[in-house]
Design a protein around this motif. Structure first.
Motif, mmCIF file in Angstrom:
data_model
loop_
_atom_site.group_PDB
_atom_site.id
_atom_site.type_symbol
_atom_site.label_atom_id
_atom_site.label_comp_id
_atom_site.label_asym_id
_atom_site.label_seq_id
_atom_site.Cartn_x
_atom_site.Cartn_y
_atom_site.Cartn_z
ATOM 1 N N SER A 60 92.016 49.916 109.999
ATOM 2 C CA SER A 60 92.196 51.240 109.407
ATOM 3 C C SER A 60 93.549 51.359 108.700
ATOM 4 O O SER A 60 93.648 51.972 107.639
ATOM 5 N N ARG A 61 94.591 50.745 109.273
ATOM 6 C CA ARG A 61 95.901 50.786 108.625
ATOM 7 C C ARG A 61 95.910 49.995 107.323
ATOM 8 O O ARG A 61 96.493 50.436 106.328
ATOM 9 N N LEU A 62 95.257 48.844 107.317
ATOM 10 C CA LEU A 62 95.185 48.048 106.091
ATOM 11 C C LEU A 62 94.357 48.739 105.017
ATOM 12 O O LEU A 62 94.696 48.700 103.829
ATOM 13 N N ARG A 63 93.286 49.394 105.420
ATOM 14 C CA ARG A 63 92.455 50.123 104.465
ATOM 15 C C ARG A 63 93.245 51.271 103.844
ATOM 16 O O ARG A 63 93.212 51.479 102.631
ATOM 17 N N GLN A 65 96.423 51.447 103.545
ATOM 18 C CA GLN A 65 97.461 50.850 102.712
ATOM 19 C C GLN A 65 96.878 50.403 101.371
ATOM 20 O O GLN A 65 97.483 50.611 100.325
ATOM 21 N N ARG A 66 95.705 49.778 101.395
ATOM 22 C CA ARG A 66 95.065 49.332 100.157
ATOM 23 C C ARG A 66 94.700 50.494 99.252
ATOM 24 O O ARG A 66 94.798 50.407 98.036
ATOM 25 N N GLU A 67 94.258 51.596 99.862
ATOM 26 C CA GLU A 67 93.862 52.775 99.083
ATOM 27 C C GLU A 67 95.066 53.621 98.684
ATOM 28 O O GLU A 67 94.902 54.637 98.033
ATOM 29 N N ARG A 68 96.239 53.211 99.116
ATOM 30 C CA ARG A 68 97.494 53.885 98.806
ATOM 31 C C ARG A 68 97.459 55.367 99.172
ATOM 32 O O ARG A 68 97.846 56.235 98.395
ATOM 33 N N LEU A 142 89.191 40.108 114.826
ATOM 34 C CA LEU A 142 90.607 40.378 114.561
ATOM 35 C C LEU A 142 91.144 39.403 113.508
ATOM 36 O O LEU A 142 91.883 39.801 112.606
ATOM 37 N N GLU A 143 90.751 38.155 113.602
ATOM 38 C CA GLU A 143 91.172 37.169 112.614
ATOM 39 C C GLU A 143 90.644 37.531 111.226
ATOM 40 O O GLU A 143 91.352 37.432 110.228
ATOM 41 N N ARG A 144 89.415 37.990 111.167
ATOM 42 C CA ARG A 144 88.808 38.358 109.885
ATOM 43 C C ARG A 144 89.469 39.602 109.294
ATOM 44 O O ARG A 144 89.656 39.688 108.082
ATOM 45 N N VAL A 145 89.840 40.559 110.122
ATOM 46 C CA VAL A 145 90.491 41.769 109.646
ATOM 47 C C VAL A 145 91.818 41.439 108.978
ATOM 48 O O VAL A 145 92.176 42.030 107.955
ATOM 49 N N CYS A 146 92.542 40.486 109.516
ATOM 50 C CA CYS A 146 93.876 40.139 109.003
ATOM 51 C C CYS A 146 93.845 39.083 107.907
ATOM 52 O O CYS A 146 94.896 38.628 107.468
ATOM 53 N N ARG A 147 92.675 38.712 107.463
ATOM 54 C CA ARG A 147 92.542 37.693 106.425
ATOM 55 C C ARG A 147 92.986 38.261 105.081
ATOM 56 O O ARG A 147 92.813 39.441 104.791
#
Length: 165
Positions: A60-63, A65-68, A142-147
């Motif tokens: 959720s944090r990466l999403r 961040q990507r969506e700014r 978890l590995e896939r999320v951080c890819r």
């Protein structure tokens, strides 16, 4: 970091299962096979829950961040890298543990469930296999999320937290 191949985990699981089955048979022929602890599946399930919670939080944090999104809390590259290592290490440890409990469960089921003790031991071992598989699945998630995203070179164009894995 390279992605952890599933075939390696399956191989580790299978080898550990065969070895545990053979050791359980030998041990039982010389005396009483030690019991499977009740807490084995509970501890494995708790580890799987921690891995899944970490993966969902980072996703959720990466999403965001990507969506700014305004006020989005980014993911530091070292946090993502540590999460990947946590997921891979957990999967690499859970595979032989689950295989070991699987071998013991197969031995207990094939040796006959004489008495209630062996039946409960086979149930605990079977639940440990399921919980161990959940740890492996959560670790791989978890590995896939951080890819890195496809085409991501880690140059920082996609945001500061996406170049961790």
């Amino acid at each position: 970091m390279r992605q952890l191949p599933i075939r390696v985990l399956v191989g580790i699981f299978g080898i550990a299962g065969v070895l545990a089955w053979a050791v359980a048979g030998t041990w039982d022929s010389y005396g009483s096979l030690p019991g499977v602890p009740l807490f084995a599946p509970l501890v494995l399930a708790a580890i799987a829950a921690a891995l899944a919670a970490t993966a969902l939080s980072l996703r959720s944090r990466l999403r965001a961040q990507r969506e700014r999104r305004p006020g989005a809390k980014g993911v530091e590259p070292m946090v993502a890298a540590r999460a990947v290592v946590f997921g891979q290490a957990s999967a690499l440890v859970a595979a032989p543990v689950a295989g070991g409990y699987g071998g013991v469960a197969v031995f207990l089921l094939t040796a006959g469930l004489a008495g209630g003790t062996r039946g409960s031991q086979a149930l605990y071992a079977g639940c440990s296999v399921v919980a161990g598989a959940a740890v492996v699945a959560a670790g791989l998630f978890l590995e896939r999320v951080c890819r890195l995203p496809e085409g991501g070179d880690g140059s920082g164009d996609d945001g500061p937290g996406l170049s961790a894995a």
